[in-house]
Design a protein around this motif. Structure first.
Motif, mmCIF file in Angstrom:
data_model
loop_
_atom_site.group_PDB
_atom_site.id
_atom_site.type_symbol
_atom_site.label_atom_id
_atom_site.label_comp_id
_atom_site.label_asym_id
_atom_site.label_seq_id
_atom_site.Cartn_x
_atom_site.Cartn_y
_atom_site.Cartn_z
ATOM 1 N N GLY A 142 -76.825 -0.720 121.595
ATOM 2 C CA GLY A 142 -75.906 -0.216 120.596
ATOM 3 C C GLY A 142 -74.737 0.569 121.153
ATOM 4 N N SER A 143 -74.738 0.831 122.461
ATOM 5 C CA SER A 143 -73.657 1.627 123.031
ATOM 6 C C SER A 143 -72.317 0.902 122.976
ATOM 7 C CB SER A 143 -73.981 1.989 124.487
ATOM 8 O OG SER A 143 -75.041 2.923 124.535
ATOM 9 N N VAL B 192 -68.950 2.569 121.571
ATOM 10 C CA VAL B 192 -67.662 2.548 122.269
ATOM 11 C C VAL B 192 -66.564 2.078 121.321
ATOM 12 C CG1 VAL B 192 -66.345 1.386 124.090
ATOM 13 C CG2 VAL B 192 -68.620 2.316 124.588
ATOM 14 N N ALA B 193 -66.859 1.087 120.477
ATOM 15 C CA ALA B 193 -65.868 0.624 119.497
ATOM 16 C C ALA B 193 -65.463 1.757 118.559
ATOM 17 C CB ALA B 193 -66.426 -0.555 118.703
ATOM 18 N N GLN C 153 -62.348 -3.881 112.892
ATOM 19 C CA GLN C 153 -62.108 -5.144 113.573
ATOM 20 C C GLN C 153 -61.182 -4.959 114.768
ATOM 21 O OE1 GLN C 153 -60.443 -8.168 111.051
ATOM 22 N NE2 GLN C 153 -60.773 -9.813 112.538
ATOM 23 N N SER C 154 -60.122 -4.193 114.585
ATOM 24 C CA SER C 154 -59.186 -3.929 115.675
ATOM 25 C C SER C 154 -59.867 -3.182 116.814
ATOM 26 C CB SER C 154 -57.998 -3.118 115.154
ATOM 27 O OG SER C 154 -57.159 -2.702 116.199
ATOM 28 N N ALA C 155 -60.662 -2.168 116.471
ATOM 29 C CA ALA C 155 -61.338 -1.368 117.495
ATOM 30 C C ALA C 155 -62.381 -2.187 118.242
ATOM 31 C CB ALA C 155 -61.986 -0.149 116.850
ATOM 32 N N THR C 156 -63.088 -3.044 117.541
ATOM 33 C CA THR C 156 -64.107 -3.879 118.181
ATOM 34 C C THR C 156 -63.473 -4.830 119.190
ATOM 35 O OG1 THR C 156 -65.552 -3.740 116.251
ATOM 36 C CG2 THR C 156 -65.933 -5.568 117.772
ATOM 37 N N ALA C 157 -62.329 -5.399 118.823
ATOM 38 C CA ALA C 157 -61.623 -6.291 119.747
ATOM 39 C C ALA C 157 -61.148 -5.522 120.975
ATOM 40 C CB ALA C 157 -60.449 -6.953 119.036
ATOM 41 N N VAL D 81 -61.940 -3.531 126.892
ATOM 42 C CA VAL D 81 -62.180 -2.356 127.724
ATOM 43 C C VAL D 81 -63.524 -2.462 128.434
ATOM 44 C CG1 VAL D 81 -62.630 0.133 127.644
ATOM 45 C CG2 VAL D 81 -60.683 -0.822 126.401
ATOM 46 N N LEU D 82 -64.554 -2.845 127.700
ATOM 47 C CA LEU D 82 -65.894 -2.930 128.280
ATOM 48 C C LEU D 82 -66.006 -4.017 129.334
ATOM 49 C CD1 LEU D 82 -68.144 -2.312 125.158
ATOM 50 C CD2 LEU D 82 -67.969 -0.878 127.190
#
Length: 213
Positions: free
Chosen positions: A99-100, A104-105, A158-162, A167-168
Motif C-alpha cells: 500500500g505504500s 506515495v500518490a 488520477q493526476s497524482a497516481t500517474a 516518480v516510483l
C-alpha cells in the motif's frame, strides 16, 4: 636518423606518456563508474524539505508506512529548525510495505497542491491507524489527507497516481542501484550514516556544517 625524425619520435613518445599519466591520475570525481551512484541519490523530481539550496543535503530513503520513518521524523524536523537555511532534506521513496505506492500518490497529490509537509505530518501522526502491515486502510489515509486540507477529487487522485507511478519507477531503480534494503536510510552530503541513530544523523550534519565554515 635525421634530426627531424628524432624530433617527431620524441613528440610521439611524449604524447603517449602524457596519455598514460592522464589515465592513471585522472581525478576520482571524474570516474564514470561513480557518476550513476551520485546521480542516484538526488533526482530533480524529489521532494525537498527546508532550503532548496542549503549547503548540507540529507537524503532520506523513506516509506510512508514505515514505523522507523515515523519515529525519525520529529528528529528530522528538529534538525531543519535548528539549522534553518543551512540544511535540506531530500525525500526518496522506498515503497517496501503493501500500500505504500498509494500512500506515495497521496503525498504527490499534496505536493501538487502545496500541502506536502502538512499531509506528510498528518499521515505519519496517524500512521498506526491506516498503515497496518498486510492490510493498510488506504481509504482512511486519503481521508486523513482530506482533513489536512488536500483536494482528493477523482481528477486530483488520477493526476497524482500517474505522477507517483513515474516518480516510483525512478526511485525504485535508484534503490536497486544503491542497494537500499531498509527505511529510513540516510546520506549526508553523499555519505551514509556511520551509525543508525538520530544522534549520529545530527552529529554528521553538524560536522558537515563545521567543515564549511
Amino acid at each position: 636518423m635525421t634530426r627531424q625524425k628524432t624530433w617527431l619520435i620524441s613528440m610521439a613518445v611524449g604524447a603517449v606518456v602524457a596519455a598514460v599519466l592522464a589515465y592513471l591520475f585522472w581525478p576520482a570525481t571524474q570516474d564514470p563508474s561513480t557518476q550513476p551512484v551520485q546521480a542516484s541519490l538526488v533526482r530533480p523530481h524529489s521532494p525537498v524539505l527546508g532550503a532548496a539550496h542549503a549547503p548540507v543535503t540529507v537524503v532520506e530513503f523513506f516509506d510512508p508506512s514505515c514505523e522507523a520513518c515515523r519515529a525519525f521524523h520529529p528528529f528530522v524536523k528538529r534538525l531543519l529548525l535548528d539549522h534553518d537555511g543551512k540544511v535540506r532534506v531530500v525525500i526518496r521513496y522506498a515503497p517496501f510495505h503493501k500500500g505504500s505506492d498509494e500512500a506515495v500518490a497521496i503525498l504527490e497529490a499534496a505536493r501538487e497542491q502545496g500541502r506536502y509537509e502538512a499531509v506528510l505530518s498528518a499521515l505519519l501522526e496517524r500512521q498506526p491507524e491506516w498503515a497496518a502491515h498486510g492490510a493498510p486502510d488506504l481509504a482512511l489515509a486519503w481521508q486523513i489527507a482530506t482533513e489536512a486540507g488536500l483536494d482528493t477529487s477523482p481528477e486530483r487522485r488520477q493526476s497524482a497516481t500517474a505522477r507517483a507511478r513515474i516518480v516510483l519507477e525512478q526511485d525504485v531503480a535508484d534503490l536497486n542501484t544503491l542497494g537500499i534494503e531498509k527505511t529510513p536510510t540516510f546520506f549526508v552530503n553523499g555519505q551514509p550514516l556511520a551509525r543508525f541513530h538520530p544522534d549520529e544523523l545530527r552529529a554528521q550534519v553538524e560536522r558537515e556544517l563545521k567543515a564549511q565554515r
